[in-house]
Write an enzyme that holds these catalytic residues in place. Structure first.
Site, mmCIF file in Angstrom:
data_model
loop_
_atom_site.group_PDB
_atom_site.id
_atom_site.type_symbol
_atom_site.label_atom_id
_atom_site.label_comp_id
_atom_site.label_asym_id
_atom_site.label_seq_id
_atom_site.Cartn_x
_atom_site.Cartn_y
_atom_site.Cartn_z
ATOM 1 C CG HIS A 83 -55.176 -47.748 -19.385
ATOM 2 N ND1 HIS A 83 -55.492 -48.663 -18.371
ATOM 3 C CD2 HIS A 83 -56.101 -47.766 -20.327
ATOM 4 C CE1 HIS A 83 -56.208 -49.347 -19.012
ATOM 5 N NE2 HIS A 83 -56.801 -48.873 -20.241
ATOM 6 C CG ASP A 103 -54.489 -48.959 -15.066
ATOM 7 O OD1 ASP A 103 -54.898 -47.854 -15.072
ATOM 8 O OD2 ASP A 103 -54.366 -49.603 -16.153
ATOM 9 C CB SER A 149 -59.759 -50.108 -19.738
ATOM 10 O OG SER A 149 -58.740 -51.166 -19.856
HETATM 11 N N1 ARG Z 1 -53.377 -53.214 -21.910
HETATM 12 C C1 ARG Z 1 -54.384 -52.543 -21.312
HETATM 13 C C2 ARG Z 1 -55.309 -51.984 -22.184
HETATM 14 O O1 ARG Z 1 -55.449 -52.473 -23.357
HETATM 15 C C3 ARG Z 1 -53.696 -51.046 -20.432
HETATM 16 C C4 ARG Z 1 -52.966 -50.189 -21.585
HETATM 17 C C5 ARG Z 1 -52.299 -48.883 -20.852
HETATM 18 N N2 ARG Z 1 -51.485 -48.393 -21.677
HETATM 19 C C6 ARG Z 1 -50.191 -48.481 -21.928
HETATM 20 N N3 ARG Z 1 -49.575 -48.668 -22.876
HETATM 21 N N4 ARG Z 1 -49.482 -49.348 -20.669
HETATM 22 O O2 ARG Z 1 -55.820 -50.976 -22.448
HETATM 23 N N1 ASP Z 2 -56.699 -52.571 -21.289
HETATM 24 C C1 ASP Z 2 -57.935 -52.752 -22.032
HETATM 25 C C2 ASP Z 2 -58.759 -51.364 -22.094
HETATM 26 O O1 ASP Z 2 -58.189 -50.333 -22.224
HETATM 27 C C3 ASP Z 2 -58.709 -53.844 -21.736
HETATM 28 C C4 ASP Z 2 -58.372 -55.057 -22.435
HETATM 29 O O2 ASP Z 2 -57.936 -54.882 -23.570
HETATM 30 O O3 ASP Z 2 -58.641 -56.018 -22.034
HETATM 31 O O4 ASP Z 2 -59.618 -51.417 -22.462
#
Ligand code: ARG
Ligand code: ASP
Length: 716
Positions: free
Chosen positions: A83, A219, A651
């Site tokens: 991502h 990921d 991330s």
């Molecule tokens: N939740 C994770 C972070 O905050 C992964 C995000 C990937 N984006 C998504 N919409 N699936 O970035």
């Molecule tokens: N998924 C998040 C990022 O892209 C990490 C998190 O918020 O825990 O940095």
């Protein structure tokens, strides 16, 4: 019986606290190393951060706009999340060569794909510059005077150090402006895509699984940094050679057990752990709910159109993921805060704090005033915050409004040119030109979004607070937002690629006409309205709040002597340490700390669209072709959870074992723990990590790019 309960309680409170914190690497030696060693860490603080010798910090980088990446070979190979690489992979893709859908692997250096606009930044050194930044800031200064003195000191010192060090530098405030640190950086601009799995693996589970444990997506994506012959940053050039880093992470294939030490080294973006109870109340009861409701509407419209058409899907993929991500995060956050009684916890803490300092009358008065000020300020701030959210999340949620608004500087400069004054028209015109034709914009999708957003706006924003021009348009159309939107979208040249082409060919000649374009008129009216009314007030209150937070933070650090305070995340390099840990999300449910490919296949069997994978993965699974990437029970693990305190920006961060070896890549947090940005709780806040063995399995067995493993230091 009694003594047992006491022991249990102390253990519990320790467990809750132990892993909280995002620590500054240059202060590990002074603040954390003994605690880290107690928790199993085997190396020295100098091996984490050193300015004289190669250390881990030389292998941790800011990736693109807001992620982390780690160097995993001495040929500049870097590992980050799928991502995080997403927008670069999308930009390199077309319907014919869809690297999102099919994945991509370079089979040799020549096939590595240059990613335009992608940068990778390393930190060379960190220095405390507090005294220099605060030197002429006097006690009696108002918030505005203070702020402007500090800002100008920062600018001057950044400029001076840039010349002195021959590197880029930036300065950030810590502990709400009680301290300032300088970061000396090196940014590489020739970064190339080496490989990424197909979305069905990298994003397996998509929005259904995002922010949720148990997790089964790989990921990750890989890139390579290129440098000039002197190993220095350079613009893209086919002559550039792979960057030779001072340090790269060895990779462990030995895995981990529950309770093992873990460390996350990366660039967390923003946390707010020291908010007052009023701020948490506002967030939980107003800000999060408003933002969630508005995004839900936008997402539903995008999703419907993306499903219908592949071109639209590619156009909107990145935007959708971004909007969806925080939509879900805020939702989890507000539920988590409510469930754990965060507001009351903060209130109780404030009471306790007050009674602790109350033995000294001067302090008692100071902090009583401080808390009263917080209450008063947030009361006044709340309605403004609502208006501001409706500006950014509602009106600016309409692409047409945002895009048209980017033409403001073009018209401003053109006017100067036409008056014979010095101007930057050509430059500004060049800047907006690539926006057209709108690559990631579908007029009909945006038209629906516009109707939905105008409906929300007129329903929830009092007439007296609306943008007057928008309100008069609404009146003309009898409140019929569909009719108003049709008028805008059928008559604008800014959001129609054919009309825009014409517009660009005779822009100067017919500028007066284009300045009266209905979408442009509305966009500028909206932005001007907020710039004149809400934004200055928001800025005013935010300065007040910053000042209160600064005093509060200072008070906490001075008066709670037995606690080490870490500064809130601010996009700078941090170390979070904890352990591999499972958790119990709710009564009667116990989660394991890792997942395996068996779970992926089970999810796939449900037939749910987000759990689709290509046949190749299922074939490899049937053959049990797992190589030496399995755990000691022969299972191919995918992800694991830890108690590391992380946030957005973390991330892609390396997750490191006690010996400093890479065991995974950080990519998410659990649903129950999304409130950790506001109030971390060690008993259920978890970071989610991709097991590096699964990464290597995908590279080697799935993608057939095993040649890349030859340049890595694998510990078997
Ligand atoms: N939740 C994770 C972070 O905050 C992964 C995000 C990937 N984006 C998504 N919409 N699936 O970035
Ligand atoms: N998924 C998040 C990022 O892209 C990490 C998190 O918020 O825990 O940095």
């Amino acid at each position: 019986m009694k003594s047992k309960i006491i022991i249990f309680l102390t253990v519990l409170s320790l467990a809750g606290k132990a892993d909280e914190g995002m620590w500054m690497p240059q202060l590990i030696a002074a603040m954390n190393i003994s605690d880290m060693k107690k928790n199993g860490f085997k190396l020295s603080a100098e091996q984490i951060y050193s300015i004289n010798k190669a250390s881990m910090k030389d292998a941790v980088a800011i990736f693109g706009g807001g992620c982390t990446a780690e160097v995993i070979s001495d040929k500049g190979l870097i590992l980050t999340n799928h991502h995080c690489g997403f927008s670069s992979i999308a930009a390199l893709s077309s319907v014919a060569n869809d690297y999102l859908k099919n994945g991509y692997w370079a089979m040799n250096a020549k096939e590595e794909l240059y990613s335009k606009d992608l940068t990778v930044t390393f930190i060379k050194r960190i220095e405390d510059v507090t005294s220099k930044i605060l030197q002429n800031v006097k006690v009696g200064f108002s918030e505005i005077q203070r702020d402007s003195a500090i800002q100008s000191n920062i600018k001057l010192l950044e400029k001076k150090t840039k010349e002195e060090y021959k590197y880029d530098t930036f300065i950030r405030g810590f502990y709400y402006g009680n301290e300032y640190y300088l970061f000396v950086t090196e940014t590489f601009r020739d970064v190339r895509l080496v490989g990424a799995p197909p979305e069905s693996i990298g994003k397996f589970g998509d929005e259904t699984d995002n922010w949720v444990w148990p997790r089964h997506n790989a990921d990750f994506s890989m890139f390579r940094i290129y440098a000039n012959k002197e190993n220095k940053p350079a613009e893209y050039n086919s002559e550039n050679i792979p960057y030779k880093p001072a340090y790269s992470f060895p990779i462990s294939l030995k895995g981990y057990e529950k309770g093992d030490f873990t460390m996350v080294y990366g660039f967390p973006g923003r946390t707010q752990e020291y908010l007052s109870s009023n701020a948490v109340e506002l967030l939980q009861n107003q800000q999060d709910p408003i933002r969630v409701e508005l995004r839900e509407k936008r997402l539903a419209i995008m999703a419907t159109d993306m499903k219908k058409n592949d071109t639209i899907r590619l156009m909107y993929a990145n935007k959708y993921a971004g909007v969806a991500n925080y939509y879900k995060k805020w939702n989890g956050e507000m539920q988590g805060l409510k469930k754990s009684n965060a507001v009351q916890t903060k209130k109780d803490f404030e009471k306790k704090f007050l009674s602790q300092v109350s033995s000294e009358p001067a302090k008692k008065e100071k902090f009583t005033n401080l808390f009263n000020q917080f209450t008063k300020t947030y009361e006044e701030y709340a309605p403004l915050s609502k208006q501001y959210d409706y500006f950014t999340e509602c009106l600016l949620g309409i692409d047409a409004i945002r895009l048209a608004n980017s033409f403001v500087p073009v018209f401003t400069e053109l006017k100067k040119k036409q008056e014979g004054k010095e101007n930057k028209f050509e430059a500004k015109f060049k800047e907006v030109k690539p926006i057209l034709p709108f690559k990631n914009f579908n007029k009909e999708t945006d038209r629906k979004i516009c109707v939905a957003m105008l409906d929300m706006f007129s329903k929830n924003i009092d007439k007296s607070l609306r943008v007057p021009y928008l309100d008069s348009l609404l009146t003309v159309y009898n409140g019929n937002t569909k009719a108003l939107t049709d008028f805008l979208y059928n008559n604008s040249g800014f959001i129609d690629n054919k009309k825009a082409e014409l517009m660009f060919s005779d822009f100067e000649k017919n500028a007066q006409l284009y300045e009266r374009d209905p979408v442009y008129l509305l966009a500028t009216a909206i932005v001007k309205h907020y710039q004149k009314t809400v934004i200055p007030q928001i800025n005013y209150y935010e300065l007040q709040i910053a000042e209160l937070q600064k005093e509060y933070m200072k008070g906490l650090r001075e008066n709670i002597k037995d606690k080490k305070f870490y500064p809130d995340a601010n996009g700078t390099l941090r170390v979070a340490y904890g352990k591999v840990a499972d958790y119990k999300p709710r009564d009667g449910v116990d989660y394991l700390h890792f997942t395996t490919i068996d779970g992926l296949v089970d999810k796939n069997k449900t037939g749910i669209e987000d759990y689709y994978v290509k046949p190749r993965l299922l074939e490899l699974y049937e053959k049990k072709d797992f190589g030496n990437y399995v755990d000691k029970n022969g299972k191919l693990r995918i992800a694991f959870t830890g108690s590391n305190h992380t946030t957005g920006g973390n991330s892609g961060s390396p997750v490191i074992n006690a010996k400093g070896q890479l065991i995974g890549t950080n990519f998410d947090r659990n649903w129950e723990g999304t409130m950790s940005d506001i109030m971390y709780n060690g008993s259920f806040c978890r970071n989610i990590v991709l097991d590096v063995r699964f990464t290597l399995w995908v590279v080697d067995k799935y993608a057939g790019a095993g040649y890349l493993l030859n340049e890595m230091k694998l510990i078997k």
